[in-house]
Write an enzyme that holds these catalytic residues in place. Sequence first.
Site, PDB file in Angstrom:
ATOM      1  N   SER A 117      10.997   7.152   1.677  1.00 52.50           N
ATOM      2  CA  SER A 117      10.138   5.968   1.785  1.00 52.50           C
ATOM      3  C   SER A 117      10.761   4.913   2.684  1.00 52.50           C
ATOM      4  CB  SER A 117       9.936   5.371   0.389  1.00 52.50           C
ATOM      5  OG  SER A 117       9.324   4.103   0.480  1.00 52.50           O
ATOM      6  N   TYR A 141      13.300   1.599  -7.041  1.00 51.30           N
ATOM      7  CA  TYR A 141      12.530   2.639  -6.339  1.00 51.30           C
ATOM      8  C   TYR A 141      13.159   2.969  -4.980  1.00 51.30           C
ATOM      9  CZ  TYR A 141       8.658   4.838  -3.831  1.00 51.30           C
ATOM     10  OH  TYR A 141       7.908   5.699  -3.075  1.00 51.30           O
TER      11      TYR A 141
HETATM   12  C1  UD2 Z   1       5.342  -1.270   0.742  1.00 46.81           C
HETATM   13  C2  UD2 Z   1       5.082  -0.264  -0.336  1.00 46.81           C
HETATM   14  C3  UD2 Z   1       6.127  -0.328  -1.370  1.00 46.81           C
HETATM   15  C4  UD2 Z   1       7.504  -0.220  -0.777  1.00 46.81           C
HETATM   16  C5  UD2 Z   1       7.669  -1.290   0.306  1.00 46.81           C
HETATM   17  C6  UD2 Z   1       8.989  -1.099   1.002  1.00 46.81           C
HETATM   18  C7  UD2 Z   1       2.722   0.175  -0.529  1.00 46.81           C
HETATM   19  C8  UD2 Z   1       1.500  -0.124  -1.306  1.00 46.81           C
HETATM   20  N1  UD2 Z   1       3.816  -0.488  -0.948  1.00 46.81           N
HETATM   21  O1  UD2 Z   1       5.184  -2.571   0.206  1.00 46.81           O
HETATM   22  O2  UD2 Z   1       5.922   0.754  -2.258  1.00 46.81           O
HETATM   23  O3  UD2 Z   1       7.671   1.074  -0.230  1.00 46.81           O
HETATM   24  O4  UD2 Z   1       6.634  -1.155   1.273  1.00 46.81           O
HETATM   25  O5  UD2 Z   1       9.104  -1.893   2.112  1.00 46.81           O
HETATM   26  O6  UD2 Z   1       2.754   0.979   0.372  1.00 46.81           O
HETATM   27  N2  UD2 Z   1      -0.474  -8.715   0.232  1.00 46.81           N
HETATM   28  C9  UD2 Z   1      -1.338  -9.799   0.190  1.00 46.81           C
HETATM   29  N3  UD2 Z   1      -2.347  -9.783  -0.738  1.00 46.81           N
HETATM   30  C10 UD2 Z   1      -2.521  -8.747  -1.616  1.00 46.81           C
HETATM   31  C11 UD2 Z   1      -1.618  -7.663  -1.568  1.00 46.81           C
HETATM   32  C12 UD2 Z   1      -0.600  -7.682  -0.632  1.00 46.81           C
HETATM   33  O7  UD2 Z   1      -1.206 -10.753   0.966  1.00 46.81           O
HETATM   34  O8  UD2 Z   1      -3.462  -8.803  -2.421  1.00 46.81           O
HETATM   35  C13 UD2 Z   1       0.597  -8.733   1.245  1.00 46.81           C
HETATM   36  C14 UD2 Z   1       1.963  -8.537   0.657  1.00 46.81           C
HETATM   37  O9  UD2 Z   1       2.506  -9.752   0.245  1.00 46.81           O
HETATM   38  C15 UD2 Z   1       2.707  -7.913   1.849  1.00 46.81           C
HETATM   39  C16 UD2 Z   1       1.621  -7.134   2.598  1.00 46.81           C
HETATM   40  O10 UD2 Z   1       0.388  -7.623   2.115  1.00 46.81           O
HETATM   41  O11 UD2 Z   1       3.223  -8.903   2.682  1.00 46.81           O
HETATM   42  C17 UD2 Z   1       1.680  -5.648   2.325  1.00 46.81           C
HETATM   43  O12 UD2 Z   1       1.755  -5.465   0.922  1.00 46.81           O
HETATM   44  P1  UD2 Z   1       1.714  -4.002   0.242  1.00 46.81           P
HETATM   45  O13 UD2 Z   1       1.907  -4.200  -1.205  1.00 46.81           O
HETATM   46  O14 UD2 Z   1       0.533  -3.256   0.695  1.00 46.81           O
HETATM   47  O15 UD2 Z   1       2.954  -3.243   0.897  1.00 46.81           O
HETATM   48  P2  UD2 Z   1       4.488  -3.651   1.097  1.00 46.81           P
HETATM   49  O16 UD2 Z   1       4.777  -3.429   2.543  1.00 46.81           O
HETATM   50  O17 UD2 Z   1       4.827  -4.947   0.570  1.00 46.81           O
END
Ligand code: UD2
Length: 308
Positions: A117, A141
């Site tokens: 990941s 994780y």
């Molecule tokens: C991803 C992975 C996580 C981990 C991480 C490591 C997914 C879903 N999650 O997290 O498992 O591997 O990468 O780097 O693939 N956001 C909003 N509003 C919402 C939800 C999210 O603004 O309702 C933002 C969140 O704060 C972030 C971005 O969107 O800045 C992406 O969020 P995410 O949860 O889809 O994925 P990420 O990259 O944080």
Amino acid sequence: MHVLVTGGAGFIGSHSVEQLLEAKIPVRILDNFSSGTRDNLPKHAQLEIQEGDIRDQTAVHKAMKDITHVLHLAAQVSVQASVENPPESCSTNIGGFVNVLQASRVNRVQRMVYASSAAVYGRPAQLPLSEKVMAQPCSPYGLEKYVNDQYAALFATEFEVSLLGLRYFNVYGPRQDPQSPYAGVISKFISMIEQHLPLSVFGDGAQTRDFIFVKDIAKANVQALQSDMGGVCNVATGKIHSLLELIDILSRCANQSVEVVHQAVREGDIPFSETEITRLQSLMPTDGFTDLSTGLTALLQYTANPDN
Ligand code: UD2
């Protein structure tokens, strides 16, 4: 080839199973159906389903019978759950992983490809993220996936198992449950758009991510099984989008104006991601990967009508 897909009923697993079957490769899945479902799977004469848990050594060894290649995707996939209950997450993501690894070794399978990941990079000291960037996981994780990479390196060198870890970035696509704790921002936003609710953006929306369509992830999995690349390999598109760009594209694809509500930055959020995919490009052509608006359009259609 006869491929065992652990976690084959899940989001990434079921798309991988479909593509293996399309390539006329017989498949067995091992899944405990904790998050995956039978509905995700096609009915196919070349598909065999074994219900079982990767923490159960007997079940894992049974699943390996006559198998030539292993695609190991079964995992506890929620970062949040790993923070709340590290021992439970560890038992699947490290204990279960080592069971599958050892069974691959003693059954002398030709090749094992597993899901690592982007979480391994955590809060990195440098960008872009190539596989050489030092891992600095910031969740149990991420650490568990990094430990997987290290186990794999040891089994490859000391026990001559052919292994590759794929570091998936932000995966989206059909069958990702928006309610699940590991659902990505895209499936959440689509669910909000469908309900005509405003989108919650954590922070200013300038944060960037590399969003990759699940069918391209499945393609990489199938390709990786048939290659002899070792070590770890990023799986991403190499193109990044800010959250505000994502919302703009999403709104055009849905043909709907969307309201955005800014909220506090999510704790532990990574501000910027930037990917380097030279290694992936040596594994497969990436120029045919689904661009974001095509993938979002496909996902919107699926969400509106999941049975098609
Ligand atoms: C991803 C992975 C996580 C981990 C991480 C490591 C997914 C879903 N999650 O997290 O498992 O591997 O990468 O780097 O693939 N956001 C909003 N509003 C919402 C939800 C999210 O603004 O309702 C933002 C969140 O704060 C972030 C971005 O969107 O800045 C992406 O969020 P995410 O949860 O889809 O994925 P990420 O990259 O944080």
